[in-house]
Write an enzyme that holds these catalytic residues in place. Structure first.
Site, PDB file in Angstrom:
ATOM      1  N   ARG A  90       0.641  -1.353   0.039  1.00 29.24           N
ATOM      2  CA  ARG A  90       0.050   0.110  -0.089  1.00 29.24           C
ATOM      3  C   ARG A  90       1.017   1.336  -0.045  1.00 29.24           C
ATOM      4  O   ARG A  90       0.463   2.174  -0.678  1.00 29.24           O
ATOM      5  CB  ARG A  90      -0.763   0.009   1.221  1.00 29.24           C
ATOM      6  CG  ARG A  90      -1.971  -1.122   0.952  1.00 29.24           C
ATOM      7  CD  ARG A  90      -3.235  -0.638   1.615  1.00 29.24           C
ATOM      8  NE  ARG A  90      -4.344  -1.653   1.597  1.00 29.24           N
ATOM      9  CZ  ARG A  90      -5.224  -1.598   2.515  1.00 29.24           C
ATOM     10  NH1 ARG A  90      -5.296  -0.876   3.303  1.00 29.24           N
ATOM     11  NH2 ARG A  90      -6.150  -2.420   2.215  1.00 29.24           N
TER      12      ARG A  90
ATOM     13  N   ASP B 283     -15.053  10.183   9.984  1.00 32.71           N
ATOM     14  CA  ASP B 283     -13.874   9.287   9.540  1.00 32.71           C
ATOM     15  C   ASP B 283     -12.370  10.061   9.841  1.00 32.71           C
ATOM     16  O   ASP B 283     -12.212  10.969   9.801  1.00 32.71           O
ATOM     17  CB  ASP B 283     -14.019   8.788   8.357  1.00 32.71           C
ATOM     18  CG  ASP B 283     -13.437   7.260   8.129  1.00 32.71           C
ATOM     19  OD1 ASP B 283     -14.096   6.437   7.769  1.00 32.71           O
ATOM     20  OD2 ASP B 283     -12.118   7.350   7.667  1.00 32.71           O
TER      21      ASP B 283
HETATM   22  C1  LIG Z   1     -14.237  -0.844   6.715  1.00 35.94           C
HETATM   23  S1  LIG Z   1     -14.623   0.891   6.964  1.00 35.94           S
HETATM   24  C2  LIG Z   1     -16.338   0.696   7.616  1.00 35.94           C
HETATM   25  C3  LIG Z   1     -17.349   1.499   7.126  1.00 35.94           C
HETATM   26  C4  LIG Z   1     -18.766   1.423   7.522  1.00 35.94           C
HETATM   27  N1  LIG Z   1     -18.717   1.696   9.046  1.00 35.94           N
HETATM   28  C5  LIG Z   1     -19.402   0.063   7.363  1.00 35.94           C
HETATM   29  O1  LIG Z   1     -19.683  -0.724   8.233  1.00 35.94           O
HETATM   30  O2  LIG Z   1     -19.595  -0.320   6.235  1.00 35.94           O
HETATM   31  C6  LIG Z   1     -13.612   1.374   8.348  1.00 35.94           C
HETATM   32  C7  LIG Z   1     -13.459   2.785   8.462  1.00 35.94           C
HETATM   33  O3  LIG Z   1     -12.926   3.312   9.706  1.00 35.94           O
HETATM   34  C8  LIG Z   1     -11.888   4.394   9.342  1.00 35.94           C
HETATM   35  N2  LIG Z   1     -10.963   4.309  10.455  1.00 35.94           N
HETATM   36  C9  LIG Z   1      -9.950   3.524  10.866  1.00 35.94           C
HETATM   37  N3  LIG Z   1      -9.167   4.072  11.936  1.00 35.94           N
HETATM   38  C10 LIG Z   1      -9.863   4.948  12.234  1.00 35.94           C
HETATM   39  C11 LIG Z   1      -9.919   5.967  13.532  1.00 35.94           C
HETATM   40  N4  LIG Z   1      -8.652   5.962  14.283  1.00 35.94           N
HETATM   41  N5  LIG Z   1     -10.722   6.936  13.636  1.00 35.94           N
HETATM   42  C12 LIG Z   1     -11.827   7.003  12.955  1.00 35.94           C
HETATM   43  N6  LIG Z   1     -11.891   6.310  11.717  1.00 35.94           N
HETATM   44  C13 LIG Z   1     -11.213   5.166  11.575  1.00 35.94           C
HETATM   45  C14 LIG Z   1     -11.361   4.026   8.140  1.00 35.94           C
HETATM   46  O4  LIG Z   1     -10.835   5.055   7.663  1.00 35.94           O
HETATM   47  C15 LIG Z   1     -12.362   3.322   7.416  1.00 35.94           C
HETATM   48  O5  LIG Z   1     -13.029   4.241   6.418  1.00 35.94           O
END
Ligand SMILES: C[S@@+](CC[C@H](N)C(=O)[O-])C[C@H]1O[C@@H](n2cnc3c(N)ncnc32)[C@H](O)[C@@H]1O
Length: 276
Positions: A35, A145
């Site tokens: 990545r 996010d």
């Molecule tokens: C797999 S997606 C989930 C999206 C949605 N909630 C769903 O269930 O379809 C996970 C998201 O968490 C965000 N994320 C990861 N670490 C984070 C953090 N420390 N604070 C806020 N968001 C975070 C990532 O950028 C990503 O967009």
């Protein structure tokens, strides 16, 4: 492609854990390398060691990690997979609760919103419920996010059609514009629905300024990236923003959630916050 040394991998993973709570086991070294590698090439950076120097440098303008190479690295290392009406049982539970209570107001937080699919799915549901007279017109959604990249996409509300495969034809007609010509295969959420949802950057691993209180909080499919201690901290921190009696969701595959806030389990990944 440059080689990622074990010690450099450890430095990167420690930094990601400190800054974003992201937890990478040793088996994730190829993922981190694949990545970040293209980013090094894009920047003309000779080695991962030099890149670590860049992401550890303070951001110009001094506004923390926002806008820096560190933010770019976090963007590249987070997994943003999401789609409309993912885990439909959670939407059914919310729908049944709203139909039962007929609230005049409803305030909802999508706490790892990614590209906004979850927040806009809820907006479609709430707009329908409002139309049916089951929900007052004072409803709103906040999507947050850590990644600026996904938030920019969320604000635009433009998606490949496939991401809306679980959206009914009626809702696709009512709440989406369908692209033609060069935009064939893309849909955009209508401005009327988009204006119901605000998006903002929020790192779940940092203290949360007053956001809520919310009636419903979704923290789905993000805990899997954190270690056990961080999960607990994040869940308790997020739950401070949920009203007692409010609904809380994690991903159905994320197992039991350990936290200090009392919760009543309702269904896989679904809980009610109990009054303390
Ligand atoms: C797999 S997606 C989930 C999206 C949605 N909630 C769903 O269930 O379809 C996970 C998201 O968490 C965000 N994320 C990861 N670490 C984070 C953090 N420390 N604070 C806020 N968001 C975070 C990532 O950028 C990503 O967009």
């Amino acid at each position: 492609m440059q080689t990622l040394r074990d010690d450099t991998f450890q430095t990167i993973t420690s930094l990601m854990r400190e800054q974003a709570g992201l937890h990478f086991t040793d088996s994730k070294k190829p993922l981190v390398s694949s990545r970040l590698g293209p980013r090094l090439q894009h920047l003309g950076v000779a080695s991962f060691e030099d890149y670590v120097g860049m992401i550890m440098a303070p951001a110009e303008g001094g506004d923390g990690d926002n806008g820096s190479e560190l933010q770019v690295a976090i963007d590249l290392l987070t997994t943003n997979e999401t789609y409309f009406f993912r885990e439909p049982a959670h939407y059914e539970l919310i729908e049944n609760e709203v139909k039962r209570d007929k609230p005049k107001t409803l305030s909802v937080w999508s706490a790892a919103a990614s590209y906004g699919d979850e927040a806009y799915s809820l907006a479609m549901l709430f707009a329908d419920l409002q139309k049916q007279g089951r929900l007052g017109d004072q409803w709103s959604l906040l999507g947050t996010d850590i990644s600026d990249r996904v938030l920019r996409g969320a604000v635009q509300g433009v998606y490949p059609q496939d991401r809306l495969r679980a959206v009914t034809p009626e809702r696709l007609h009512r709440y989406c514009w369908h692209g033609e010509g060069a935009a064939e295969g893309l849909v955009q959420i209508t401005p009327k629905l988009r204006e119901r949802v605000r998006f903002g950057r929020l790192n779940l691993c940092h203290p949360i300024e007053d956001l809520g209180p919310f009636d419903i909080v979704l923290l789905r499919n993000v805990l899997i990236y954190f270690d056990a201690a961080t999960k607990r901290e994040v869940v308790d921190r997020v739950l401070t923003q949920l009203k007692p009696g409010g609904l809380f969701f994690i991903g159905t595959a994320e197992g039991r959630v350990a936290c200090n806030t009392p919760l009543q389990p309702l269904a896989p990944g679904a809980f009610r916050k109990l009054a303390t």
